[in-house]
Every structure is written in structure tokens, then in C-alpha cells.
Design an enzyme around this catalytic site. Structure first.
Site, PDB file in Angstrom:
ATOM      1  N   LYS A  93      -3.743 -26.939  30.609  1.00 56.91           N
ATOM      2  CA  LYS A  93      -5.148 -26.548  30.498  1.00 56.91           C
ATOM      3  C   LYS A  93      -5.203 -25.025  30.447  1.00 56.91           C
ATOM      4  O   LYS A  93      -4.285 -24.352  30.941  1.00 56.91           O
ATOM      5  CB  LYS A  93      -5.912 -27.037  31.749  1.00 56.91           C
ATOM      6  CG  LYS A  93      -7.406 -27.135  31.582  1.00 56.91           C
ATOM      7  CD  LYS A  93      -7.843 -28.476  31.043  1.00 56.91           C
ATOM      8  CE  LYS A  93      -9.320 -28.485  30.740  1.00 56.91           C
ATOM      9  NZ  LYS A  93      -9.765 -29.759  30.160  1.00 56.91           N
ATOM     10  N   GLY A 193     -26.361 -42.777  30.960  1.00 55.55           N
ATOM     11  CA  GLY A 193     -25.905 -41.788  29.976  1.00 55.55           C
ATOM     12  C   GLY A 193     -25.672 -42.444  28.633  1.00 55.55           C
ATOM     13  O   GLY A 193     -24.763 -43.268  28.480  1.00 55.55           O
ATOM     14  N   GLY A 195     -25.095 -40.917  25.597  1.00 53.19           N
ATOM     15  CA  GLY A 195     -24.660 -39.891  24.645  1.00 53.19           C
ATOM     16  C   GLY A 195     -23.693 -40.500  23.643  1.00 53.19           C
ATOM     17  O   GLY A 195     -23.791 -41.687  23.308  1.00 53.19           O
ATOM     18  N   ASN A 196     -22.762 -39.690  23.193  1.00 48.10           N
ATOM     19  CA  ASN A 196     -21.813 -40.150  22.168  1.00 48.10           C
ATOM     20  C   ASN A 196     -21.040 -41.378  22.640  1.00 48.10           C
ATOM     21  O   ASN A 196     -20.906 -42.347  21.908  1.00 48.10           O
ATOM     22  CB  ASN A 196     -20.838 -39.018  21.829  1.00 48.10           C
ATOM     23  CG  ASN A 196     -21.545 -37.905  21.094  1.00 48.10           C
ATOM     24  OD1 ASN A 196     -22.391 -38.155  20.243  1.00 48.10           O
ATOM     25  ND2 ASN A 196     -21.221 -36.674  21.428  1.00 48.10           N
ATOM     26  N   VAL A 197     -20.541 -41.348  23.857  1.00 48.46           N
ATOM     27  CA  VAL A 197     -19.734 -42.467  24.349  1.00 48.46           C
ATOM     28  C   VAL A 197     -20.641 -43.621  24.801  1.00 48.46           C
ATOM     29  O   VAL A 197     -20.434 -44.776  24.415  1.00 48.46           O
ATOM     30  CB  VAL A 197     -18.821 -42.037  25.527  1.00 48.46           C
ATOM     31  CG1 VAL A 197     -18.007 -43.220  26.023  1.00 48.46           C
ATOM     32  CG2 VAL A 197     -17.896 -40.899  25.118  1.00 48.46           C
TER      33      VAL A 197
HETATM   34  P1  NAD Z   1     -22.686 -36.509  25.690  1.00 52.98           P
HETATM   35  O1  NAD Z   1     -23.018 -35.110  26.044  1.00 52.98           O
HETATM   36  O2  NAD Z   1     -22.705 -36.919  24.259  1.00 52.98           O
HETATM   37  O3  NAD Z   1     -23.649 -37.502  26.460  1.00 52.98           O
HETATM   38  C1  NAD Z   1     -24.057 -37.360  27.772  1.00 52.98           C
HETATM   39  C2  NAD Z   1     -25.400 -38.051  27.897  1.00 52.98           C
HETATM   40  O4  NAD Z   1     -25.752 -38.046  29.260  1.00 52.98           O
HETATM   41  C3  NAD Z   1     -26.519 -37.360  27.128  1.00 52.98           C
HETATM   42  O5  NAD Z   1     -27.206 -38.306  26.335  1.00 52.98           O
HETATM   43  C4  NAD Z   1     -27.397 -36.781  28.229  1.00 52.98           C
HETATM   44  O6  NAD Z   1     -28.773 -36.741  27.876  1.00 52.98           O
HETATM   45  C5  NAD Z   1     -27.132 -37.742  29.363  1.00 52.98           C
HETATM   46  N1  NAD Z   1     -27.405 -37.209  30.690  1.00 52.98           N
HETATM   47  C6  NAD Z   1     -27.234 -35.952  31.162  1.00 52.98           C
HETATM   48  N2  NAD Z   1     -27.627 -35.871  32.445  1.00 52.98           N
HETATM   49  C7  NAD Z   1     -28.028 -37.109  32.798  1.00 52.98           C
HETATM   50  C8  NAD Z   1     -28.522 -37.685  33.993  1.00 52.98           C
HETATM   51  N3  NAD Z   1     -28.690 -36.948  35.087  1.00 52.98           N
HETATM   52  N4  NAD Z   1     -28.822 -38.984  33.998  1.00 52.98           N
HETATM   53  C9  NAD Z   1     -28.668 -39.748  32.887  1.00 52.98           C
HETATM   54  N5  NAD Z   1     -28.219 -39.267  31.724  1.00 52.98           N
HETATM   55  C10 NAD Z   1     -27.884 -37.966  31.684  1.00 52.98           C
HETATM   56  O7  NAD Z   1     -21.264 -36.788  26.351  1.00 52.98           O
HETATM   57  P2  NAD Z   1     -20.219 -37.913  25.954  1.00 52.98           P
HETATM   58  O8  NAD Z   1     -19.281 -37.354  24.956  1.00 52.98           O
HETATM   59  O9  NAD Z   1     -20.935 -39.186  25.666  1.00 52.98           O
HETATM   60  O10 NAD Z   1     -19.413 -38.050  27.320  1.00 52.98           O
HETATM   61  C11 NAD Z   1     -19.962 -38.727  28.425  1.00 52.98           C
HETATM   62  C12 NAD Z   1     -19.063 -38.547  29.637  1.00 52.98           C
HETATM   63  O11 NAD Z   1     -17.763 -39.043  29.335  1.00 52.98           O
HETATM   64  C13 NAD Z   1     -18.859 -37.094  30.048  1.00 52.98           C
HETATM   65  O12 NAD Z   1     -18.737 -37.047  31.442  1.00 52.98           O
HETATM   66  C14 NAD Z   1     -17.534 -36.724  29.397  1.00 52.98           C
HETATM   67  O13 NAD Z   1     -16.870 -35.694  30.104  1.00 52.98           O
HETATM   68  C15 NAD Z   1     -16.779 -38.037  29.504  1.00 52.98           C
HETATM   69  N6  NAD Z   1     -15.741 -38.193  28.491  1.00 52.98           N
HETATM   70  C16 NAD Z   1     -16.061 -38.167  27.177  1.00 52.98           C
HETATM   71  C17 NAD Z   1     -15.067 -38.339  26.211  1.00 52.98           C
HETATM   72  C18 NAD Z   1     -15.392 -38.341  24.745  1.00 52.98           C
HETATM   73  O14 NAD Z   1     -14.574 -38.794  23.952  1.00 52.98           O
HETATM   74  N7  NAD Z   1     -16.562 -37.858  24.341  1.00 52.98           N
HETATM   75  C19 NAD Z   1     -13.726 -38.533  26.610  1.00 52.98           C
HETATM   76  C20 NAD Z   1     -13.429 -38.560  27.985  1.00 52.98           C
HETATM   77  C21 NAD Z   1     -14.447 -38.393  28.913  1.00 52.98           C
END
Ligand code: NAD
Length: 367
Positions: A93, A193, A195-197
Site C-alpha cells: 500500500k 448501500g 452503490g456500484n456493488v
Molecule cells: P459506492 O461509493 O459506489 O457506493 C456506496 C453507496 O453507499 C452509495 O450509494 C452511497 O450513497 C451509500 N451510502 C453512503 N453512506 C451511507 C449510509 N450512511 N447509509 C446508507 N448508504 C450509504 O461504493 P461501492 O464501490 O459500491 O463500494 C461499497 C463498499 O464496498 C465500500 O465500503 C467499498 O470500500 C467496498 N468495496 C468495494 C469494492 C468494489 O469493487 N467497488 C471492492 C471491495 C470493497
């Protein structure tokens, strides 16, 4: 220099080496460039399984000690995540110290790229907080040791579909343990949540006819889940009091804490968010005592690093997805190890990661 100054310096140096000893790090590289203002630390935790890989975080740390601890902890976490996912990658990292809004520049990022290049591939960087795709492009000008690039730059693009598929697989393996079948049909699942995932996960679960409860601070995202995937919207006030089978944290870390655990009525916790346990030891043990199966976050969300890994060898999404499917087996192994050894699942996952590193370190002695 006075003798006392020499002693002070030695003490300070030992504080750094002491931390490396504590975390068992291989190498720490401190980078400085007066012209561009770059101040960075690259931490190579362990390279037994392969080159160390992990994102670069650009953050306005309060002091250097904070930056040091962050980079040490995060790089060690990457070693465990990649090992348990069965990847030929070590953990690394980097942190760049400073407010990205104020100090980020092309020169600073390219200077950072040159530093990474001097490591000759021992550390491969990727995006993290404060560093975006455009920044990666700048770093990439100076070094080939960059991953997590967009498709237009020969990378794997958005990892979230792969991550979501891994979460889905992990949830099925957890269900098999708890309910005797890995079917999620009719299971009540809370996804926090979208979001993307989270949204990709909802898609998989809706296809399997799970009963979905969702919450996101974005009303827009909730609307999509409700209208497109038949989910029921919930609120922050009542979501942890719902009678559910699975809680899937897909937004923030630390949502498994004293408060939520006093309300949660679920059999499984399995989601994408990083660092779900507010306190790993306290809450990792408390979930077990409460009879909740906690699928360790770094096992569940390994799809992201899996996606990046397949970029190093000419990206093919199908290969990344096929590897993410194995998260089912990994989760199953973690659960069985925890049961057999009567330990919390997060410790079982750490143990499996350590065992793989140890086994592979022995075969490499024969070179
Ligand atoms: P993202 O930013 O696309 O989505 C996060 C979502 O959470 C958003 O829609 C946001 O509005 C919502 N959010 C924020 N605060 C909130 C709350 N207090 N209550 C409810 N919803 C809330 O992120 P992502 O890429 O979907 O990732 C989600 C999680 O998974 C993160 O913690 C990220 O670190 C982890 N992660 C993601 C990946 C990946 O491939 N994208 C890989 C490993 C881990």
C-alpha cells in the site's frame, strides 16, 4: 550533532523499525521531493506469494505517525486479502501525505510514479481514496507498475460487478451452513448501500427471488432498487430492528458495532463494505456469541482485488468472474475452520491466509 540528538534519532528510527517488526513488514520506502511537494510512504508487507499490490491513498493526515500506521495496517490487510483469495499477490500500500485538493499536481503524481518504478515491480499501485483514474494515468506515465486501470487504458474497468458476484457467492456458502441449502429464495435480506456493488448484488438477489429490504442515503438509488428489483425501502431508524435472515453491509465500515448488534435479528452478516467490525476482536467475538455467522469482509469482497489481478496478465472478465466464483469455496473453508477450531470466523480467515503464505514460502526455498 550532540550525542543526545544521535540517541533521539536512533530512538525515532527504532520506532519505525519497531512498528515494522510488530506488523512483520519487509520494506518501507519514504519518498520526498521538495520541488513537487511529494511526501509519500510505500509499504511492502509481504511478497512471498507475488508482487505486493494495493492502492495509493492520498490523505491529509494529521501527522506522519498517523500516515505510517495507516500504510502499515492497510498493506498488511492486502497480504491477507490476496492470500485467502488464492491470488499470487503479496500485500502493499502507499500513502501520499497532504490535502489532494491543495497539493495534487501532475508533477507530484509523476514523481511518485518514478519512485514506484525504482522498486522494480515489487510494489504495484492502484486507486484508493483521494486518487482517481486520471491520477493513475499520470502515475502510469512514469511506471508500468499500475493496476486497476479503465478499459480504455487496457485495464479491467469497474470491478464492482466482480465484487458483487463474490459477495453473492459468499452469501450462498453462508446460507448453506446456516440453513442447510444455499438457495436464497424467500430469504429476507437487508442491503445497506446501493452503490456500484450494492446495486449489482441486489440484482443477483432479486433474480433468485430473495425478499429485499434496502437503504441508501441516496433516494435515487433506493428508487431504482424498489422500482426495478422489487425491493422494499427501509429507514436508518428501523432497518436494524427488522426480522431478517441476512444483513449485507455495502456502504460504510464499522456498522457491526455495540449499537447495531444490540438490535440485529439476523443469522448471517455478509456484505462488501471494508472493515465492517467496529472493533475486530470485540465484535468478531460478539457476533459469534450471538449466534450470527459473520462472513469476514476481506474474504467476501475480494472480487475487487481479483479483478485487478487478472489485469496483470491481459484482462479477460470471464477469468475474473470464474475466480470470484471460488469465493463460495473460500467462505465455506473459513466457516468450517472456525467451527472445527472453535474460533471466530475472522481469525479462521487470517489463519488460512497465513497457512498459505507459510506453505508457499517453503516451496520457494528450492529455487
Ligand atoms: P459506492 O461509493 O459506489 O457506493 C456506496 C453507496 O453507499 C452509495 O450509494 C452511497 O450513497 C451509500 N451510502 C453512503 N453512506 C451511507 C449510509 N450512511 N447509509 C446508507 N448508504 C450509504 O461504493 P461501492 O464501490 O459500491 O463500494 C461499497 C463498499 O464496498 C465500500 O465500503 C467499498 O470500500 C467496498 N468495496 C468495494 C469494492 C468494489 O469493487 N467497488 C471492492 C471491495 C470493497
Amino acid at each position: 550533532m550532540e550525542v543526545t540528538d544521535v540517541a533521539q534519532t536512533a530512538l525515532a528510527q527504532h520506532a519505525v523499525i519497531g512498528k515494522m517488526l510488530e506488523y512483520n513488514h519487509e520494506q518501507l520506502v519514504f519518498c520526498n521531493d521538495n520541488d513537487s511537494g511529494l511526501k509519500a510512504i510505500v509499504a511492502v508487507h509481504n511478497t512471498v506469494l507475488g508482487p505486493s499490490l494495493g492502492g495509493t491513498r492520498f490523505w491529509n493526515y494529521n501527522n506522519e505517525a498517523e500516515a505510517l500506521i495507516d500504510v502499515l495496517r492497510l498493506s498488511r490487510g492486502m497480504t491477507y486479502k490476496s492470500s485467502v483469495a488464492g491470488l499470487n499477490l503479496g500485500g502493499g500500500k502507499a500513502v501520499i501525505i497532504g490535502d489532494p485538493k491543495k497539493v495534487k499536481s501532475e508533477a507530484l503524481l509523476r514523481r511518485f510514479g518514478k519512485f514506484i518504478n525504482t522498486l522494480g515491480g515489487k510494489y504495484i499501485t492502484a486507486e484508493d481514496v483521494g486518487v482517481n483514474t486520471r491520477d493513475m494515468e499520470m502515475i502510469h506515465n512514469e511506471t508500468q507498475y499500475v493496476a486497476g486501470l479503465p478499459v480504455s487504458m487496457g485495464g479491467g474497468g469497474d470491478p464492482s460487478p466482480v465484487t458483487a458476484y463474490g459477495v453473492y457467492m459468499s452469501m450462498k456458502a453462508s446460507a448453506k451452513e446456516v440453513f442447510g441449502s444455499d438457495s436464497l429464495t424467500g430469504k429476507k435480506i437487508l442491503v445497506q448501500g446501493l452503490g456500484n456493488v450494492g446495486m449489482h448484488l441486489v440484482e443477483h438477489l432479486a433474480k433468485e427471488k430473495a425478499v429485499l429490504y434496502v437503504y441508501d442515503i441516496s433516494e435515487e438509488r433506493v428508487k431504482i432498487a424498489v422500482e426495478k428489483h422489487g425491493a422494499t425501502a427501509t429507514t436508518p431508524d428501523n432497518m436494524f430492528s427488522l426480522a431478517i435472515d441476512v444483513y449485507a453491509p455495502c456502504a460504510l465500515g464499522a456498522t457491526v458495532n455495540d449499537d447495531t448488534l444490540s438490535k440485529l435479528k439476523c443469522a448471517i452478516i455478509c456484505g462488501a463494505a471494508n472493515n465492517q467490525l467496529a472493533n475486530e476482536k470485540t465484535h468478531g467475538e460478539l457476533v459469534t456469541k450471538k449466534g450470527i455467522l459473520y462472513a469476514p469482509d476481506f474474504v467476501v469482497n475480494a472480487g475487487g482485488i481479483i479483478n485487478v489481478y487478472y489485469e496483470l496478465d491481459g484482462y479477460v472478465r470471464e477469468r475474473a468472474m470464474a475466480h470470484a466464483e471460488k469465493i463460495y469455496d473460500t467462505t465455506w473453508n473459513v466457516i468450517q475452520t472456525a467451527k472445527t477450531e472453535k474460533i471466530p470466523t475472522y481469525i479462521a480467515a487470517n489463519r488460512l491466509a497465513e497457512q498459505r503464505i507459510e506453505a508457499i514460502s517453503k516451496i520457494k526455498i528450492r529455487y
